[in-house]
Design an enzyme around this catalytic site. Structure first.
Site, PDB file in Angstrom:
ATOM      1  N   THR A  10       2.512   3.584 -40.849  1.00 47.20           N
ATOM      2  CA  THR A  10       3.424   4.729 -40.839  1.00 47.20           C
ATOM      3  C   THR A  10       4.872   4.347 -40.514  1.00 47.20           C
ATOM      4  O   THR A  10       5.124   3.380 -39.788  1.00 47.20           O
ATOM      5  CB  THR A  10       2.940   5.759 -39.782  1.00 47.20           C
ATOM      6  OG1 THR A  10       3.986   6.685 -39.491  1.00 47.20           O
ATOM      7  CG2 THR A  10       2.550   5.095 -38.466  1.00 47.20           C
ATOM      8  N   TYR A  23       1.370   7.665 -30.448  1.00 42.06           N
ATOM      9  CA  TYR A  23       0.872   7.548 -31.829  1.00 42.06           C
ATOM     10  C   TYR A  23       1.446   6.289 -32.487  1.00 42.06           C
ATOM     11  O   TYR A  23       0.720   5.474 -33.054  1.00 42.06           O
ATOM     12  CB  TYR A  23       1.268   8.808 -32.617  1.00 42.06           C
ATOM     13  CG  TYR A  23       1.050   8.691 -34.118  1.00 42.06           C
ATOM     14  CD1 TYR A  23      -0.211   8.855 -34.668  1.00 42.06           C
ATOM     15  CD2 TYR A  23       2.119   8.429 -34.982  1.00 42.06           C
ATOM     16  CE1 TYR A  23      -0.419   8.754 -36.047  1.00 42.06           C
ATOM     17  CE2 TYR A  23       1.936   8.322 -36.349  1.00 42.06           C
ATOM     18  CZ  TYR A  23       0.659   8.489 -36.876  1.00 42.06           C
ATOM     19  OH  TYR A  23       0.472   8.377 -38.240  1.00 42.06           O
ATOM     20  N   GLU A  38       6.530   5.800 -38.479  1.00 37.53           N
ATOM     21  CA  GLU A  38       6.711   5.961 -37.026  1.00 37.53           C
ATOM     22  C   GLU A  38       6.799   4.602 -36.327  1.00 37.53           C
ATOM     23  O   GLU A  38       7.252   4.520 -35.188  1.00 37.53           O
ATOM     24  CB  GLU A  38       5.560   6.782 -36.436  1.00 37.53           C
ATOM     25  CG  GLU A  38       5.669   8.271 -36.709  1.00 37.53           C
ATOM     26  CD  GLU A  38       6.837   8.922 -35.986  1.00 37.53           C
ATOM     27  OE1 GLU A  38       6.906   8.807 -34.760  1.00 37.53           O
ATOM     28  OE2 GLU A  38       7.685   9.540 -36.660  1.00 37.53           O
ATOM     29  N   LYS A  82      -0.542   2.947 -33.694  1.00 37.39           N
ATOM     30  CA  LYS A  82      -0.491   2.540 -35.103  1.00 37.39           C
ATOM     31  C   LYS A  82       0.078   1.126 -35.266  1.00 37.39           C
ATOM     32  O   LYS A  82      -0.194   0.458 -36.256  1.00 37.39           O
ATOM     33  CB  LYS A  82       0.337   3.546 -35.912  1.00 37.39           C
ATOM     34  CG  LYS A  82      -0.424   4.842 -36.239  1.00 37.39           C
ATOM     35  CD  LYS A  82      -1.367   4.632 -37.420  1.00 37.39           C
ATOM     36  CE  LYS A  82      -2.034   5.939 -37.834  1.00 37.39           C
ATOM     37  NZ  LYS A  82      -2.936   5.771 -38.986  1.00 37.39           N
TER      38      LYS A  82
HETATM   39  P1  NAP Z   1      -4.516  14.477 -41.221  1.00 42.11           P
HETATM   40  O1  NAP Z   1      -4.377  15.558 -42.226  1.00 42.11           O
HETATM   41  O2  NAP Z   1      -4.257  14.755 -39.789  1.00 42.11           O
HETATM   42  O3  NAP Z   1      -6.003  13.882 -41.363  1.00 42.11           O
HETATM   43  C1  NAP Z   1      -6.538  12.997 -40.415  1.00 42.11           C
HETATM   44  C2  NAP Z   1      -7.992  12.746 -40.748  1.00 42.11           C
HETATM   45  O4  NAP Z   1      -8.545  11.881 -39.740  1.00 42.11           O
HETATM   46  C3  NAP Z   1      -8.872  14.007 -40.732  1.00 42.11           C
HETATM   47  O5  NAP Z   1      -9.858  13.887 -41.733  1.00 42.11           O
HETATM   48  C4  NAP Z   1      -9.508  13.941 -39.347  1.00 42.11           C
HETATM   49  O6  NAP Z   1     -10.738  14.638 -39.264  1.00 42.11           O
HETATM   50  C5  NAP Z   1      -9.743  12.444 -39.256  1.00 42.11           C
HETATM   51  N1  NAP Z   1      -9.991  12.003 -37.887  1.00 42.11           N
HETATM   52  C6  NAP Z   1      -9.333  12.357 -36.753  1.00 42.11           C
HETATM   53  N2  NAP Z   1      -9.894  11.775 -35.679  1.00 42.11           N
HETATM   54  C7  NAP Z   1     -10.925  11.024 -36.146  1.00 42.11           C
HETATM   55  C8  NAP Z   1     -11.909  10.216 -35.526  1.00 42.11           C
HETATM   56  N3  NAP Z   1     -11.950  10.062 -34.206  1.00 42.11           N
HETATM   57  N4  NAP Z   1     -12.832   9.610 -36.304  1.00 42.11           N
HETATM   58  C9  NAP Z   1     -12.820   9.790 -37.663  1.00 42.11           C
HETATM   59  N5  NAP Z   1     -11.926  10.551 -38.305  1.00 42.11           N
HETATM   60  C10 NAP Z   1     -10.986  11.172 -37.536  1.00 42.11           C
HETATM   61  O7  NAP Z   1      -3.593  13.241 -41.618  1.00 42.11           O
HETATM   62  P2  NAP Z   1      -2.940  12.860 -43.045  1.00 42.11           P
HETATM   63  O8  NAP Z   1      -1.600  13.479 -43.120  1.00 42.11           O
HETATM   64  O9  NAP Z   1      -3.931  13.086 -44.106  1.00 42.11           O
HETATM   65  O10 NAP Z   1      -2.706  11.291 -42.830  1.00 42.11           O
HETATM   66  C11 NAP Z   1      -3.684  10.324 -43.232  1.00 42.11           C
HETATM   67  C12 NAP Z   1      -3.421   9.019 -42.493  1.00 42.11           C
HETATM   68  O11 NAP Z   1      -2.128   8.547 -42.802  1.00 42.11           O
HETATM   69  C13 NAP Z   1      -3.459   9.112 -40.980  1.00 42.11           C
HETATM   70  O12 NAP Z   1      -3.966   7.897 -40.491  1.00 42.11           O
HETATM   71  C14 NAP Z   1      -1.993   9.261 -40.583  1.00 42.11           C
HETATM   72  O13 NAP Z   1      -1.805   8.790 -39.269  1.00 42.11           O
HETATM   73  C15 NAP Z   1      -1.352   8.386 -41.618  1.00 42.11           C
HETATM   74  N6  NAP Z   1       0.022   8.735 -42.015  1.00 42.11           N
HETATM   75  C16 NAP Z   1       0.330   9.989 -42.394  1.00 42.11           C
HETATM   76  C17 NAP Z   1       1.615  10.279 -42.832  1.00 42.11           C
HETATM   77  C18 NAP Z   1       2.003  11.658 -43.307  1.00 42.11           C
HETATM   78  O14 NAP Z   1       3.201  11.929 -43.400  1.00 42.11           O
HETATM   79  N7  NAP Z   1       1.051  12.520 -43.652  1.00 42.11           N
HETATM   80  C19 NAP Z   1       2.575   9.260 -42.892  1.00 42.11           C
HETATM   81  C20 NAP Z   1       2.199   7.970 -42.514  1.00 42.11           C
HETATM   82  C21 NAP Z   1       0.912   7.712 -42.099  1.00 42.11           C
HETATM   83  P3  NAP Z   1     -10.791  16.237 -38.935  1.00 42.11           P
HETATM   84  O15 NAP Z   1     -10.490  16.917 -40.248  1.00 42.11           O
HETATM   85  O16 NAP Z   1     -12.188  16.418 -38.466  1.00 42.11           O
HETATM   86  O17 NAP Z   1      -9.753  16.490 -37.896  1.00 42.11           O
HETATM   87  O1  F7E Z   2       7.754  16.353 -37.193  1.00 42.55           O
HETATM   88  C1  F7E Z   2      10.703  17.924 -35.691  1.00 42.55           C
HETATM   89  C2  F7E Z   2       9.998  16.868 -34.872  1.00 42.55           C
HETATM   90  O2  F7E Z   2       5.362  16.757 -36.691  1.00 42.55           O
HETATM   91  C3  F7E Z   2       8.872  16.003 -37.968  1.00 42.55           C
HETATM   92  C4  F7E Z   2       2.877  12.626 -39.127  1.00 42.55           C
HETATM   93  O3  F7E Z   2       2.255  12.797 -40.366  1.00 42.55           O
HETATM   94  O4  F7E Z   2       4.869  11.793 -40.157  1.00 42.55           O
HETATM   95  C5  F7E Z   2       4.374  12.802 -39.294  1.00 42.55           C
HETATM   96  O5  F7E Z   2       4.987  12.710 -38.020  1.00 42.55           O
HETATM   97  C6  F7E Z   2      10.156  16.248 -37.195  1.00 42.55           C
HETATM   98  C7  F7E Z   2      10.191  15.658 -35.771  1.00 42.55           C
HETATM   99  O6  F7E Z   2       6.052  14.925 -38.304  1.00 42.55           O
HETATM  100  C8  F7E Z   2       9.203  21.105 -34.855  1.00 42.55           C
HETATM  101  O7  F7E Z   2      10.589  16.733 -33.579  1.00 42.55           O
HETATM  102  C9  F7E Z   2      11.196  20.287 -35.040  1.00 42.55           C
HETATM  103  O8  F7E Z   2      11.451  15.087 -35.560  1.00 42.55           O
HETATM  104  O9  F7E Z   2       6.246  17.249 -39.008  1.00 42.55           O
HETATM  105  P1  F7E Z   2       6.286  16.406 -37.808  1.00 42.55           P
HETATM  106  P2  F7E Z   2       6.333  13.492 -37.657  1.00 42.55           P
HETATM  107  O10 F7E Z   2       6.410  13.561 -36.186  1.00 42.55           O
HETATM  108  O11 F7E Z   2       7.479  12.897 -38.393  1.00 42.55           O
HETATM  109  C10 F7E Z   2       4.668  10.440 -39.703  1.00 42.55           C
HETATM  110  C11 F7E Z   2       5.213   9.512 -40.746  1.00 42.55           C
HETATM  111  C12 F7E Z   2       3.265  10.179 -39.344  1.00 42.55           C
HETATM  112  O12 F7E Z   2       2.779   9.058 -39.475  1.00 42.55           O
HETATM  113  C13 F7E Z   2       2.549  11.245 -38.585  1.00 42.55           C
HETATM  114  O13 F7E Z   2       1.139  11.072 -38.676  1.00 42.55           O
HETATM  115  O14 F7E Z   2      10.308  17.646 -37.035  1.00 42.55           O
HETATM  116  N1  F7E Z   2      10.331  19.308 -35.335  1.00 42.55           N
HETATM  117  N2  F7E Z   2      10.529  21.405 -34.733  1.00 42.55           N
HETATM  118  C14 F7E Z   2       9.083  19.772 -35.253  1.00 42.55           C
HETATM  119  N3  F7E Z   2       7.888  19.183 -35.476  1.00 42.55           N
HETATM  120  C15 F7E Z   2       6.778  19.944 -35.319  1.00 42.55           C
HETATM  121  N4  F7E Z   2       5.560  19.404 -35.573  1.00 42.55           N
HETATM  122  N5  F7E Z   2       6.847  21.256 -34.921  1.00 42.55           N
HETATM  123  C16 F7E Z   2       8.041  21.881 -34.675  1.00 42.55           C
HETATM  124  O15 F7E Z   2       8.086  23.056 -34.323  1.00 42.55           O
END
Ligand code: NAP
Ligand code: F7E
Length: 364
Positions: free
Chosen positions: A136, A165, A138, A169
């Protein structure tokens, strides 16, 4: 099953990315196995349509109960499934929540990755299983001085994670790289920048905003409370990004890739774009905790909205103890994959707002 049919195992299949990836792999003719957690209520909404479709023919889609905190089930499932490719998408993925459950996040997002790699190493499957690790942006932590000369984060930029997180990661990133180098396992990190969709979890900022846009337009919500409006994110569409994951595992040599759009946007502007998509123009005023946005025009006669009404406020409870202020990725290397995103931010916002309006109208 044909002998050449590829077999994929996806952890996190019930999540946003897992559901799009499962669809993509099925389209490509894979046999798809997913790991789902046992829960006291249904957690398969994002994949129910696949399950139902596949139920008719019942050949290519199988779910296994499992959890990344449990080596025993990881080993057993990998042994049973004998996958050509493993996509490790399972994670506790919410950055803010990770401050509340740091040990759990380390276990799932960090050690969970090790459990997958170690299972593949121990089992010595006949196939040389390829592993994708969901790394990620992050990892970078948004430090301005760590961007490259062109102003982006790339595969060589230093890491400085700013949350439990991100720290968990970073272990996943390095252990993946280490198993590649130490044991010649085909294992790759996709360093994906934020990607969103109508299937995004409702507590991530984009989906929270598009849902609130729909709810406020339809008179079901008064005000949207957000945290830091000054951070900037590089947002793509999850459907495009799962295609990149698949391409990463199809290369001759296992490498790590940044997947991003190269465009960054303030949270505040995402709010503006989202409401504009519903025909509502907002004006922001004030700063920090006192910043608000009010309606200055509405050109959609369907919505009965009061001009001048404040519909966005800041609530500091959503601030993070340490924030990642700016993310912007350099997608240059990803071009080697032949990967081109189909969506831009406008297309993403349009699809998310339309979907949330439809959901709320259906439930009216
Ligand atoms: P998500 O919607 O939160 O999905 C996370 C998945 O992981 C869900 O299926 C969840 O199951 C499962 N999970 C959580 N805890 C677990 C455990 N203990 N054992 C097995 N499975 C578990 O996340 P996403 O947005 O699809 O992201 C997919 C992956 O990419 C994650 O690893 C995330 O950290 C990474 N990532 C995401 C982004 C982004 O912007 N979306 C960017 C960079 C990296 P439940 O449905 O049961 O909760
Ligand atoms: O926040 C700001 C918050 O929670 C984005 C995950 O998929 O992407 C995701 O992480 C920004 C931050 O995503 C609210 O402070 C303001 O600056 O949508 P987010 P994230 O933290 O960037 C990365 C790449 C991953 O890997 C992660 O798994 O938005 N923000 N107001 C807020 N964020 C949330 N959630 N809620 C608010 O009310």
């Amino acid at each position: 099953m044909s002998t050449t049919q590829k077999v994929a195992l996806v952890t996190g299949i019930t999540g946003q990315d897992g559901s799009y990836l499962a669809e993509l792999l099925l389209e490509k003719g894979y046999q798809v196995h997913g790991v789902k957690r046992r829960a006291s209520s249904f957690n398969t909404q994002r994949i129910d349509h696949i399950y139902q479709d596949q139920h008719e023919t019942n050949v290519n889609f199988t779910l296994h109960y499992g959890d990344l905190t449990d080596s025993t089930n990881i080993i057993r499932i990998i042994q049973e499934v004998q996958p050509d490719e493993i996509y490790n998408l399972g994670a506790m993925s919410h950055v803010k929540v990770s401050f509340d459950s740091p040990e759990y996040v380390a276990n799932v997002d960090g050690i969970g990755t090790l459990r997958i790699l170690e299972a593949v190493r121990i089992l010595k499957l006949e196939k040389k299983t390829r592993i994708y690790q969901a790394s990620t942006s992050e990892l970078y932590g948004g430090l301005a001085e760590n961007k490259n000369a062109a102003g982006f984060y790339d595969e060589n930029s230093p890491f400085y994670p700013r949350s439990p997180y991100g720290v968990a990661k970073i272990y996943g990133f390095w252990i993946t790289k280490n198993y590649r180098e130490a044991y010649n396992i085909y294992a790759c990190n996709g360093i994906l920048f934020n990607h969103e969709s109508p299937r995004r979890g409702e507590t991530f900022v984009t989906r929270k905003i598009t849902m609130a846009t729909a709810a406020i337009a339809l008179g079901k919500q008064d005000c949207l409370y957000l945290g830091n409006l000054n951070s900037q994110r590089d947002w793509g569409h999850a459907k495009d990004y799962v295609e990149a994951m698949w391409r990463i595992l199809q290369q001759d040599v296992a490498e790590d890739y940044v997947i991003a759009t190269g465009v960054t946007t303030y949270i505040r502007d995402f709010v503006r774009f989202s409401f504009a998509e519903a025909g509502i123009e907002l004006a922001f005023e004030g700063e920090n905790e006192n910043e608000t946005a009010k309606i200055v025009a509405c050109n959609n006669p369907e919505y009965q909205l009061e001009i001048g009404k404040v519909v966005v406020r800041v609530d500091p409870q959503y601030y993070r103890p340490t924030e990642v202020d700016l993310l912007i990725g350099d997608p240059s290397k990803s071009k080697k994959l032949g990967w081109e995103p189909q969506y831009d931010l406008a297309g993403l916002v349009k699809e998310m707002v339309a979907s949330d309006l439809e959901i709320l109208k259906r439930n009216r």
